[in-house]
Design a protein around this motif. Structure first.
Motif, PDB file in Angstrom:
ATOM      1  N   LEU B 136       0.812  -1.220   0.000  1.00  0.00           N
ATOM      2  CA  LEU B 136       0.000   0.000   0.000  1.00  0.00           C
ATOM      3  C   LEU B 136       0.842   1.265   0.000  1.00  0.00           C
ATOM      4  O   LEU B 136       0.536   2.227  -0.707  1.00  0.00           O
ATOM      5  N   ILE B 137       1.922   1.271   0.798  1.00  0.00           N
ATOM      6  CA  ILE B 137       2.737   2.483   0.899  1.00  0.00           C
ATOM      7  C   ILE B 137       3.409   2.811  -0.430  1.00  0.00           C
ATOM      8  O   ILE B 137       3.256   3.933  -0.933  1.00  0.00           O
ATOM      9  N   TYR B 140       0.804   3.954  -2.921  1.00  0.00           N
ATOM     10  CA  TYR B 140       0.350   5.312  -2.591  1.00  0.00           C
ATOM     11  C   TYR B 140       1.352   6.340  -3.115  1.00  0.00           C
ATOM     12  O   TYR B 140       0.983   7.322  -3.747  1.00  0.00           O
ATOM     13  N   PHE B 224     -11.628  -2.410   1.382  1.00  0.00           N
ATOM     14  CA  PHE B 224     -11.672  -1.184   2.182  1.00  0.00           C
ATOM     15  C   PHE B 224     -10.315  -0.492   2.187  1.00  0.00           C
ATOM     16  O   PHE B 224     -10.191   0.684   1.866  1.00  0.00           O
ATOM     17  N   LEU B 225      -9.272  -1.261   2.497  1.00  0.00           N
ATOM     18  CA  LEU B 225      -7.977  -0.663   2.774  1.00  0.00           C
ATOM     19  C   LEU B 225      -7.369   0.041   1.562  1.00  0.00           C
ATOM     20  O   LEU B 225      -6.908   1.177   1.654  1.00  0.00           O
ATOM     21  N   LEU B 228      -9.269   3.105   0.877  1.00  0.00           N
ATOM     22  CA  LEU B 228      -9.031   4.103   1.932  1.00  0.00           C
ATOM     23  C   LEU B 228      -7.736   4.858   1.665  1.00  0.00           C
ATOM     24  O   LEU B 228      -7.658   6.079   1.838  1.00  0.00           O
ATOM     25  N   VAL B 229      -6.710   4.131   1.228  1.00  0.00           N
ATOM     26  CA  VAL B 229      -5.406   4.749   1.029  1.00  0.00           C
ATOM     27  C   VAL B 229      -5.365   5.552  -0.280  1.00  0.00           C
ATOM     28  O   VAL B 229      -4.817   6.643  -0.332  1.00  0.00           O
TER      29      VAL B 229
END
Lengths: 285, 291
Positions: B136-137, B140, B224-225, B228-229
């Motif tokens: 995710l990081i 992003y 969701f995650l 969300l990000v």
């Protein structure tokens, strides 16, 4: 198998591009990010300093401890309940299909939906479960109490995951031919004996595999924590993944967050390798 | 004479049957209780969504009567409809791309011997074990640098990629079950390999394609995650992220409305599961217990 020179590569190309773009490249990129720090949009190379900071931070060990507590309780309790359910459902009673459908509904709910429902059930002071269950746990306000809040998240996780674990155990149970039990019954074994003498030794490898799968899931669990407790009260339910999300996305600490991600990825890879080895040696053989 | 000699065993077998029958009845009762306990939170949420504002916590179950206002309000809320629409576009987009890409790569792995096949297959299955979380990081950061955050494109690409390894696995198994003679016959008739795949194999592969498409759609819908990000503007958020924001905005304020939104958002997954139960269960087994 057929032999064609270029055609299979063309067929694989779109999938391969997607995987490289979204899974492989980011994994390598997070390795790179973890060796840097970002200040006002400037990237500064810091080597292993992020990792040193993580090791030295009390917060890291605390969140690792939360992840461990959560993981151990979740995996043990899920396996216990799922096993009992699977053994019962394996008797092919009437309405088994209906029971299966009902038990699987929570697995189809998203983490946020589960979170909304559980926060509603455990609403401090008023929630239905808060009312019904708090006398059993010393009248605590579940979501305002460190262990209580962790308990609610563990309960919600079990609620969502039990059907999945049960299905995998059931699949293992159904590979045992019925004749084995009939033979045991003729030799005078009761049900309890035939469970421990026949069922358990035969499904133990499958059980090991499911434990590993659930452990992987526990280490990466994030959504339920964010939606039920958001890491609180205080930092009582801040697990590794939540602290990674906070550092990187909320505080823009990309380097530190990426270093945490790399550590978590390592834990995942080690467990995945163990998982693949167990699958190869036990289940397939 | 024969009747009297055969009587005792028949009686004994009847008594065994009745004991087993009694255990089974007890187990069915136990399963009914367990099922009710499991489904209770969902039923309670549905029940709450039909209670007027402020009545959700009342233990007088009939107080306030049945109230449809929350649903009316939700269907009149532009932001809610917009976020449902976003969820639909991203989930459907991701599922379509996954299904097409996975059908192609699954076919390649099922039918062709080519250099690097083993390595590529191992790569696909290895990626299946990687958690989306740790990516995710970097995702992003990459999306921010490319100014692709808050777009449909980035979400569809991510969802599509997340679905590909599992989809490839399912489709490969499916194509292996189709006799290769079909394509050979088509190629004797002058079809190119692509035509054989497109015109002969794909049309009879509908069950596999539907399984991949539906499981991925529900998976994306429930995500969701990642959403969300990657999504921060209200107009681009998915229903799940919208629900999360809503939950954090109005603690204790209009819970009944929140629960009604929650019920609407959970419906697609639950309905599709009930309609395609066996597809989901088989998919789950294949996904988890691969060799």
């Amino acid at each position: 198998m057929r032999q064609k020179t270029l055609f299979p590569y063309l067929l694989i190309l779109p999938s391969l591009l997607l995987i490289c773009l979204v899974s492989l490249y980011p994994a390598l990129y997070s390795l790179f990010l973890s060796l840097n720090t970002f200040r006002r949009g400037e990237r500064i190379f810091v080597g292993l300093r992020n990792f040193e900071q993580i090791i030295a931070s009390a917060n890291f060990w605390e969140s690792l401890r939360h992840t461990a507590v959560y993981g151990v309780l979740f995996v043990l309790l899920t396996m216990l309940f799922a096993f009992v359910l699977a053994v019962v459902l394996n008797r092919r009673l009437p309405y088994t299909a209906l029971f299966m459908t009902i038990i699987f509904v929570p697995w189809m709910l998203s983490e946020v939906v589960t979170g909304v429902i559980f926060r509603w059930l455990f609403l401090p002071g008023y929630g239905l479960m808060q009312d019904w269950l708090s006398p059993l746990f010393g009248d605590i306000t579940f979501l305002g109490h460190p262990q209580g809040a962790m308990g609610v998240v563990i309960g919600a996780t079990i609620w969502r995951t039990i059907a999945f674990a049960m299905l995998l155990i059931l699949a293992g149970l159904q590979t045992i031919p019925g004749e084995v039990y009939e033979a045991a019954a003729i030799d005078g074994a009761n049900e309890w004996q035939s469970f421990w003498q026949i069922t358990w030794p035969l499904v133990r490898p499958t059980t090991l595999v499911i434990v590993l799968l659930l452990t992987l899931q526990a280490i990466n669990a994030t959504g339920l924590f964010l939606s039920i407790t958001n890491g609180g009260p205080g930092r009582a339910t801040e697990v590794l993944s939540v602290s990674m999300y906070r550092e990187a996305i909320l505080f823009f600490n990309f380097g530190y967050g990426a270093a945490l991600a790399v550590l978590m990825l390592l834990i995942n890879i080690v467990l995945a390798l163990v998982y693949i080895r167990t699958m190869r040696s036990e289940v397939v053989a | 004479m024969t009747a009297t000699t055969s009587a005792p065993p028949r009686m004994r077998s009847w008594s065994i049957f009745s004991r087993r029958h009694r255990t089974n009845t007890l187990l069915i009762v136990a399963l009914t209780v367990i099922s009710l306990v499991v489904i209770f939170p969902v039923l309670y949420a549905i029940f709450t969504s039909f209670r007027p504002k402020g009545f959700g916590l009342s233990r007088d179950w009939l107080a306030g009567g049945i109230y449809l206002g929350h649903y009316e309000q939700l269907f009149g809320t532009i932001r809610f409809l917009r976020q449902i629409f976003n969820s639909l576009v991203m989930s459907l987009g991701g599922a379509v791309v996954t299904t097409v890409a996975a059908a192609m790569s699954g076919y390649a792995f099922a039918r062709f011997a080519f250099r690097g096949r083993t390595l590529l297959l191992a790569l696909f299955l290895g990626v299946l074990m990687l958690p989306g979380l740790t990516n995710l990081i970097p995702l992003y950061k990459i999306a921010s640098d490319l100014q692709l955050r808050d777009t449909y494109v980035i979400m569809i690409v991510i969802y599509a990629a997340y679905g590909v390894p599992f989809g490839t696995w399912v489709m490969m198994g499916f194509f292996k079950s189709i006799p290769v003679a079909l394509e050979e016959a088509a190629e004797v008739d002058g079809a190119t390999p692509f035509q054989a795949f497109w015109r002969v194999v794909l049309p009879i592969s509908a069950p596999g394609l539907i399984a991949v498409f539906i499981t991925n759609f529900v998976y994306n819908w429930n995500d969701f995650l990642t959403a969300l990000v990657m999504l921060s503007s209200t107009a681009m958020k998915t229903a799940m992220v919208g629900l999360f924001d809503f939950q954090n905005q109005l603690t204790g304020n209009n819970n009944e409305l929140l629960i009604a939104a929650c019920v609407l958002i959970m419906l697609p997954g639950v309905i599709l599961f009930i309609l395609f139960r066996d597809t989901f269960l088989r998919g789950m087994l294949e996904g988890a217990l691969k060799g």
